[in-house]
Design a protein around this motif. Structure first.
Motif, mmCIF file in Angstrom:
data_model
loop_
_atom_site.group_PDB
_atom_site.id
_atom_site.type_symbol
_atom_site.label_atom_id
_atom_site.label_comp_id
_atom_site.label_asym_id
_atom_site.label_seq_id
_atom_site.Cartn_x
_atom_site.Cartn_y
_atom_site.Cartn_z
ATOM 1 N N VAL A 94 0.837 -1.204 0.000
ATOM 2 C CA VAL A 94 0.000 0.000 0.000
ATOM 3 C C VAL A 94 0.869 1.250 0.000
ATOM 4 C CG1 VAL A 94 -1.630 1.345 1.390
ATOM 5 C CG2 VAL A 94 -2.015 -1.104 1.045
ATOM 6 N N THR A 95 1.879 1.286 0.853
ATOM 7 C CA THR A 95 2.760 2.452 0.937
ATOM 8 C C THR A 95 3.533 2.644 -0.354
ATOM 9 O OG1 THR A 95 2.941 2.072 3.326
ATOM 10 C CG2 THR A 95 4.542 3.565 2.333
ATOM 11 N N LEU A 96 4.010 1.553 -0.934
ATOM 12 C CA LEU A 96 4.729 1.599 -2.202
ATOM 13 C C LEU A 96 3.840 2.189 -3.295
ATOM 14 C CD1 LEU A 96 7.598 0.076 -2.965
ATOM 15 C CD2 LEU A 96 6.067 -1.368 -4.269
ATOM 16 N N ALA A 97 2.605 1.691 -3.398
ATOM 17 C CA ALA A 97 1.681 2.147 -4.442
ATOM 18 C C ALA A 97 1.344 3.622 -4.284
ATOM 19 C CB ALA A 97 0.418 1.293 -4.415
ATOM 20 N N LEU A 98 1.008 4.043 -3.076
ATOM 21 C CA LEU A 98 0.678 5.447 -2.844
ATOM 22 C C LEU A 98 1.895 6.339 -3.058
ATOM 23 C CD1 LEU A 98 -1.575 5.266 0.346
ATOM 24 C CD2 LEU A 98 -2.292 5.741 -1.994
ATOM 25 N N GLY A 99 3.031 5.900 -2.562
ATOM 26 C CA GLY A 99 4.250 6.694 -2.695
ATOM 27 C C GLY A 99 4.656 6.902 -4.146
ATOM 28 N N LYS A 100 4.483 5.883 -4.953
ATOM 29 C CA LYS A 100 4.832 5.973 -6.374
ATOM 30 C C LYS A 100 3.834 6.854 -7.121
ATOM 31 C CE LYS A 100 7.054 4.778 -10.084
ATOM 32 N NZ LYS A 100 8.418 5.265 -10.243
ATOM 33 N N THR A 101 2.554 6.572 -6.954
ATOM 34 C CA THR A 101 1.540 7.254 -7.760
ATOM 35 C C THR A 101 1.261 8.689 -7.310
ATOM 36 O OG1 THR A 101 -0.243 6.269 -6.455
ATOM 37 C CG2 THR A 101 0.395 5.115 -8.455
ATOM 38 N N LEU A 102 1.266 8.943 -6.026
ATOM 39 C CA LEU A 102 0.902 10.281 -5.531
ATOM 40 C C LEU A 102 2.088 11.182 -5.203
ATOM 41 C CD1 LEU A 102 -2.044 9.335 -3.139
ATOM 42 C CD2 LEU A 102 -2.152 10.055 -5.537
ATOM 43 N N PHE A 103 3.246 10.564 -4.880
ATOM 44 C CA PHE A 103 4.383 11.357 -4.434
ATOM 45 C C PHE A 103 5.611 11.247 -5.333
ATOM 46 C CE2 PHE A 103 1.637 10.789 -0.846
ATOM 47 C CZ PHE A 103 1.662 12.008 -0.197
ATOM 48 N N GLY A 104 5.539 10.378 -6.353
ATOM 49 C CA GLY A 104 6.654 10.241 -7.290
ATOM 50 C C GLY A 104 7.918 9.641 -6.713
ATOM 51 N N ALA A 105 7.792 8.891 -5.638
ATOM 52 C CA ALA A 105 8.970 8.268 -5.011
ATOM 53 C C ALA A 105 9.491 7.129 -5.880
ATOM 54 C CB ALA A 105 8.602 7.730 -3.631
ATOM 55 N N LYS A 106 10.772 6.882 -5.810
ATOM 56 C CA LYS A 106 11.362 5.676 -6.396
ATOM 57 C C LYS A 106 11.013 4.537 -5.458
ATOM 58 C CE LYS A 106 13.386 7.664 -9.818
ATOM 59 N NZ LYS A 106 12.811 7.526 -11.134
ATOM 60 N N THR A 107 10.737 3.365 -6.012
ATOM 61 C CA THR A 107 10.219 2.285 -5.178
ATOM 62 C C THR A 107 10.953 0.975 -5.409
ATOM 63 O OG1 THR A 107 8.520 1.911 -6.856
ATOM 64 C CG2 THR A 107 7.913 3.292 -4.980
ATOM 65 N N ILE A 108 11.185 0.259 -4.297
ATOM 66 C CA ILE A 108 11.887 -1.032 -4.345
ATOM 67 C C ILE A 108 11.103 -2.039 -3.521
ATOM 68 C CG2 ILE A 108 14.016 -2.270 -3.795
ATOM 69 C CD1 ILE A 108 15.451 0.504 -3.913
ATOM 70 N N TRP A 109 10.775 -3.161 -4.151
ATOM 71 C CA TRP A 109 10.095 -4.276 -3.486
ATOM 72 C C TRP A 109 11.094 -5.420 -3.371
ATOM 73 C CZ3 TRP A 109 5.424 -5.406 -1.270
ATOM 74 C CH2 TRP A 109 5.191 -6.755 -0.997
ATOM 75 N N ILE A 110 11.297 -5.939 -2.169
ATOM 76 C CA ILE A 110 12.140 -7.117 -1.950
ATOM 77 C C ILE A 110 11.233 -8.226 -1.437
ATOM 78 C CG2 ILE A 110 14.106 -8.105 -0.725
ATOM 79 C CD1 ILE A 110 15.183 -5.218 -0.463
ATOM 80 N N ASP A 111 11.036 -9.244 -2.256
ATOM 81 C CA ASP A 111 10.137 -10.320 -1.858
ATOM 82 C C ASP A 111 10.781 -11.140 -0.745
ATOM 83 O OD1 ASP A 111 7.475 -10.953 -2.798
ATOM 84 O OD2 ASP A 111 8.224 -12.965 -3.211
ATOM 85 N N SER A 112 9.954 -11.632 0.144
ATOM 86 C CA SER A 112 10.423 -12.383 1.305
ATOM 87 C C SER A 112 11.191 -13.638 0.902
ATOM 88 C CB SER A 112 9.222 -12.789 2.170
ATOM 89 O OG SER A 112 9.633 -13.673 3.186
ATOM 90 N N ILE A 113 12.177 -13.968 1.688
ATOM 91 C CA ILE A 113 12.951 -15.185 1.444
ATOM 92 C C ILE A 113 12.100 -16.437 1.632
ATOM 93 C CG2 ILE A 113 13.866 -15.526 3.777
ATOM 94 C CD1 ILE A 113 16.633 -16.009 2.188
#
Length: 152
Positions: A94-113
């Protein structure tokens, strides 16, 4: 480098997601890092950093998701990060999606081991919002998901 360009928002659910995020701390050196997780006591793990608590939700909990969305939006307004990094799960997505779409942040997802045979459901959804998606298993890497090694 501007002040905003040095801000990282690091988000993880509790348990193993949080442990994996904490293991990335050396990579954040020189940045202003704000941490977000579910358990208020996790702030003790990052005593010199700003810390926010966020709720959790699953697909079947519509009201809980609304609460997480509102909390994430409030945190993003308060922190204005240049980069958002998450090890999952729902609050991170949720934070990644909002941060990217509304705030233009660069985003990194690291999937769980823990996701040995396939990416997590949230990791799949993160493809829409993540500038970079990482898996901790070489067999899961493909054109859209990179493998740089394991966090644990």
């Amino acid at each position: 480098m501007t002040k905003r360009s040095k801000r990282i928002l690091a988000v993880a659910s509790g348990g193993g997601h949080w442990v994996q995020l904490l293991r990335l701390r050396p990579a954040f050196e020189g940045f202003e890092v704000t941490y977000v997780s579910r358990d208020p006591s996790s702030s003790q793990d990052v005593p010199d950093a700003r810390y926010f608590t966020i709720g959790d939700a699953s697909r079947s909990q519509k009201l809980a998701f609304l609460v997480v969305i509102l909390q994430a939006f409030w945190i993003l307004l308060r922190t204005r990060p240049a980069i958002i990094i998450t090890t999952g799960a729902a609050p991170g997505l949720v934070t990644l999606a909002l941060g990217k779409t509304l705030f233009g942040a660069k985003t990194i997802w690291i999937d769980s081991i823990a996701n040995v045979e396939k990416l997590s459901g949230s990791g799949g959804l993160a493809a829409k919002f993540a500038d970079l998606r990482l898996t901790q298993w070489p067999d899961l890497a493909d054109d859209s998901v990179e493998h740089w090694g394991a966090v644990l």
